[in-house]
Scaffold this active site. Structure first.
Site, short mmCIF file in Angstrom:
data_model
loop_
_atom_site.label_atom_id
_atom_site.label_comp_id
_atom_site.label_asym_id
_atom_site.label_seq_id
_atom_site.Cartn_x
_atom_site.Cartn_y
_atom_site.Cartn_z
N ASP A 295 3.94 2.73 -3.71
CA ASP A 295 3.06 3.63 -4.45
C ASP A 295 3.03 3.10 -5.88
O ASP A 295 4.03 3.19 -6.60
CB ASP A 295 3.62 5.06 -4.39
CG ASP A 295 2.81 6.05 -5.22
OD1 ASP A 295 1.96 5.61 -6.02
OD2 ASP A 295 3.04 7.27 -5.07
N VAL A 296 1.90 2.54 -6.28
CA VAL A 296 1.86 1.87 -7.59
C VAL A 296 2.11 2.82 -8.76
O VAL A 296 2.45 2.39 -9.85
CB VAL A 296 0.53 1.09 -7.83
CG1 VAL A 296 0.41 -0.10 -6.92
CG2 VAL A 296 -0.67 2.02 -7.73
N THR B 239 -16.36 1.60 1.75
CA THR B 239 -14.91 1.66 1.98
C THR B 239 -14.49 3.13 2.05
O THR B 239 -15.33 4.02 1.96
CB THR B 239 -14.12 1.01 0.83
OG1 THR B 239 -14.30 1.82 -0.34
CG2 THR B 239 -14.55 -0.41 0.53
N LYS C 157 -11.68 2.89 -15.36
CA LYS C 157 -12.19 1.54 -15.07
C LYS C 157 -12.56 0.82 -16.38
O LYS C 157 -12.33 -0.37 -16.54
CB LYS C 157 -13.38 1.62 -14.11
CG LYS C 157 -12.98 2.08 -12.71
CD LYS C 157 -12.03 1.08 -12.07
CE LYS C 157 -11.46 1.53 -10.76
NZ LYS C 157 -10.50 0.57 -10.19
N THR D 9 -15.80 5.37 -0.89
CA THR D 9 -17.22 5.76 -0.94
C THR D 9 -17.68 6.45 0.34
O THR D 9 -18.84 6.86 0.45
CB THR D 9 -18.10 4.51 -1.17
OG1 THR D 9 -17.70 3.50 -0.24
CG2 THR D 9 -17.97 3.98 -2.58
N TYR E 111 -13.06 8.95 -13.69
CA TYR E 111 -12.85 7.69 -12.95
C TYR E 111 -13.36 6.50 -13.75
O TYR E 111 -12.65 5.50 -13.91
CB TYR E 111 -13.56 7.79 -11.60
CG TYR E 111 -13.63 6.50 -10.81
CD1 TYR E 111 -12.54 6.04 -10.08
CD2 TYR E 111 -14.81 5.73 -10.79
CE1 TYR E 111 -12.61 4.85 -9.36
CE2 TYR E 111 -14.89 4.55 -10.07
CZ TYR E 111 -13.79 4.12 -9.35
OH TYR E 111 -13.86 2.95 -8.64
N ASN F 156 -5.41 -3.97 -7.30
CA ASN F 156 -6.58 -3.43 -6.59
C ASN F 156 -6.49 -1.93 -6.32
O ASN F 156 -7.51 -1.25 -6.31
CB ASN F 156 -6.74 -4.19 -5.27
CG ASN F 156 -7.67 -3.47 -4.30
OD1 ASN F 156 -8.89 -3.53 -4.45
ND2 ASN F 156 -7.11 -2.75 -3.34
N ASP G 216 0.86 -1.19 0.00
CA ASP G 216 0.00 0.00 0.00
C ASP G 216 0.89 1.23 0.00
O ASP G 216 2.04 1.17 0.47
CB ASP G 216 -0.92 0.01 1.24
CG ASP G 216 -2.16 0.88 1.04
OD1 ASP G 216 -3.25 0.31 0.82
OD2 ASP G 216 -2.04 2.13 1.08
P1 NAD Z 1 -10.11 2.32 -0.33
O1 NAD Z 1 -9.84 3.77 -0.49
O2 NAD Z 1 -10.75 1.85 0.93
O3 NAD Z 1 -8.80 1.48 -0.56
C1 NAD Z 1 -7.85 1.80 -1.54
C2 NAD Z 1 -6.47 1.49 -1.02
O4 NAD Z 1 -5.54 1.82 -2.04
C3 NAD Z 1 -6.11 2.32 0.20
O5 NAD Z 1 -5.55 1.49 1.21
C4 NAD Z 1 -5.08 3.32 -0.33
O6 NAD Z 1 -4.11 3.72 0.62
C5 NAD Z 1 -4.46 2.54 -1.47
N1 NAD Z 1 -3.84 3.40 -2.48
C6 NAD Z 1 -4.28 4.58 -2.97
N2 NAD Z 1 -3.40 5.08 -3.85
C7 NAD Z 1 -2.39 4.19 -3.93
C8 NAD Z 1 -1.18 4.13 -4.68
N3 NAD Z 1 -0.81 5.12 -5.49
N4 NAD Z 1 -0.37 3.06 -4.52
C9 NAD Z 1 -0.72 2.05 -3.67
N5 NAD Z 1 -1.84 2.07 -2.93
C10 NAD Z 1 -2.66 3.11 -3.08
O7 NAD Z 1 -11.04 1.96 -1.58
P2 NAD Z 1 -11.62 0.57 -2.09
O8 NAD Z 1 -13.07 0.79 -2.34
O9 NAD Z 1 -11.20 -0.55 -1.23
O10 NAD Z 1 -10.92 0.49 -3.52
C11 NAD Z 1 -10.24 -0.66 -3.98
C12 NAD Z 1 -10.51 -0.82 -5.47
O11 NAD Z 1 -11.89 -1.11 -5.68
C13 NAD Z 1 -10.24 0.45 -6.29
O12 NAD Z 1 -9.59 0.11 -7.49
C14 NAD Z 1 -11.62 0.99 -6.56
O13 NAD Z 1 -11.67 1.78 -7.72
C15 NAD Z 1 -12.40 -0.29 -6.70
N6 NAD Z 1 -13.86 -0.15 -6.57
C16 NAD Z 1 -14.39 0.24 -5.39
C17 NAD Z 1 -15.78 0.37 -5.29
C18 NAD Z 1 -16.47 0.79 -4.01
O14 NAD Z 1 -17.69 1.03 -4.03
N7 NAD Z 1 -15.75 0.92 -2.90
C19 NAD Z 1 -16.60 0.10 -6.39
C20 NAD Z 1 -16.00 -0.29 -7.58
C21 NAD Z 1 -14.62 -0.43 -7.66
#
Ligand code: NAD
Length: 251
Positions: free
Chosen positions: A63-64, A190, A159, A193, A155, A90, A37
């Site tokens: 940091d990806v 999360t 995706k 959202t 965004y 992810n 992360d």
């Molecule tokens: P989240 O914000 O809870 O988790 C995202 C994680 O990614 C965090 O721990 C953050 O620190 C980390 N992160 C952010 N930038 C980063 C970087 N540059 N390098 C490494 N880590 C980084 O959000 P989430 O909902 O768990 O999101 C996870 C994935 O699911 C994302 O790709 C998001 O687009 C996707 N997603 C989420 C939802 C939703 O409703 N939550 C819906 C569709 C898709």
């Protein structure tokens, strides 16, 4: 029986939300999980709780969007194990706002994390897959990948691109025995959202639009991740599975 016994997995953005839940579940299923992360402290927390459940895991600050970080990650995994079986792309961020107001800097940041990093890691991991019996890449997209959603066009564009990448890579990597599949979550509670779902009318409207009558939890996403990571999906590549309580079907 543990379904990922002996497998080595990398999960990006696994310090919180969906990534953390997937990392936990992989740990329970017997994988050694590289919990990465941008926030090293939350990655450590995930590792502590995987270990507390009897699993094996390593934390790394990555940091990806920085190629030096992803290169270092793959180098560390190679020196520790010699190979990897599972890559979960992810990590993702959300930038809210209409395209008309989108700055170049915001678009670049969004693209670097949500798209460029997925392309780079999926490319650079290939040599580490050579010694794996069933190498697999999982991409976390969204059910919004192909829909107009105001004010999230930037965004959803990223995706849509990674959903398309899933299919393109599946075809390109099949001769190397590498499967590539994606998961399309609906609305999951999360960090991403959090702000939106704190508005009670918005939360109610989203629940009303979900046929199953509730929003998703990070844990709801983990069954699909284990399926695509495990040998249960050996003949499955280029697929995208919506995990959304029926929302996309009803939209
Ligand atoms: P989240 O914000 O809870 O988790 C995202 C994680 O990614 C965090 O721990 C953050 O620190 C980390 N992160 C952010 N930038 C980063 C970087 N540059 N390098 C490494 N880590 C980084 O959000 P989430 O909902 O768990 O999101 C996870 C994935 O699911 C994302 O790709 C998001 O687009 C996707 N997603 C989420 C939802 C939703 O409703 N939550 C819906 C569709 C898709």
């Amino acid at each position: 029986m543990a379904r990922l016994s002996g497998k080595i997995a990398i999960v990006t953005g696994a310090g919180g939300g969906i990534g953390s839940a997937i990392a936990h579940r992989f740990g329970v299923e017997g994988a050694h999980v590289w919990v990465t992360d941008i926030n090293g402290e939350t990655a450590e927390e995930t590792v502590r709780s995987i270990k507390a459940n009897g699993g094996a895991a390593t934390a790394m600050t990555v940091d990806v969007s920085k190629s030096q970080d992803t290169t270092a990650l793959l180098r560390n995994v190679e020196s520790a194990h010699g190979y990897v079986d599972i890559l979960v792309n992810n990590a993702g961020i959300l930038v809210r706002g209409e395209i008309r107001q989108l700055s170049d800097a915001d678009w670049t940041k969004l693209r670097e994390v949500n798209l460029d990093a997925v392309v780079r890691l999926s490319r650079d991991v290939l040599p580490l897959f050579r010694k794996s019996k069933a190498p697999t890449i999982i991409i976390i997209s969204s059910i919004m990948a192909y829909r107009g959603l105001r004010p999230l066009a930037a965004y959803t564009t990223t995706k849509g691109a990674i959903s398309a990448l899933t299919k393109g890579l599946a075809v390109e990597y099949a001769p190397f025995n590498v499967r590539v599949n994606s998961i399309a979550p609906g609305y999951v509670e999360t960090g991403i959202t959090d702000r939106l779902l704190k508005l009670p009318p918005v939360k109610k409207a989203l629940i009303d639009k979900t046929p199953m009558g509730r929003l998703g939890t990070p844990e709801d996403m983990t069954g699909a991740a284990v399926f695509f990571a495990s040998d249960d999906s050996l003949y499955c590549t280029g697929s995208e599975l919506a995990v959304d309580g029926g929302m996309a079907a009803g939209l």
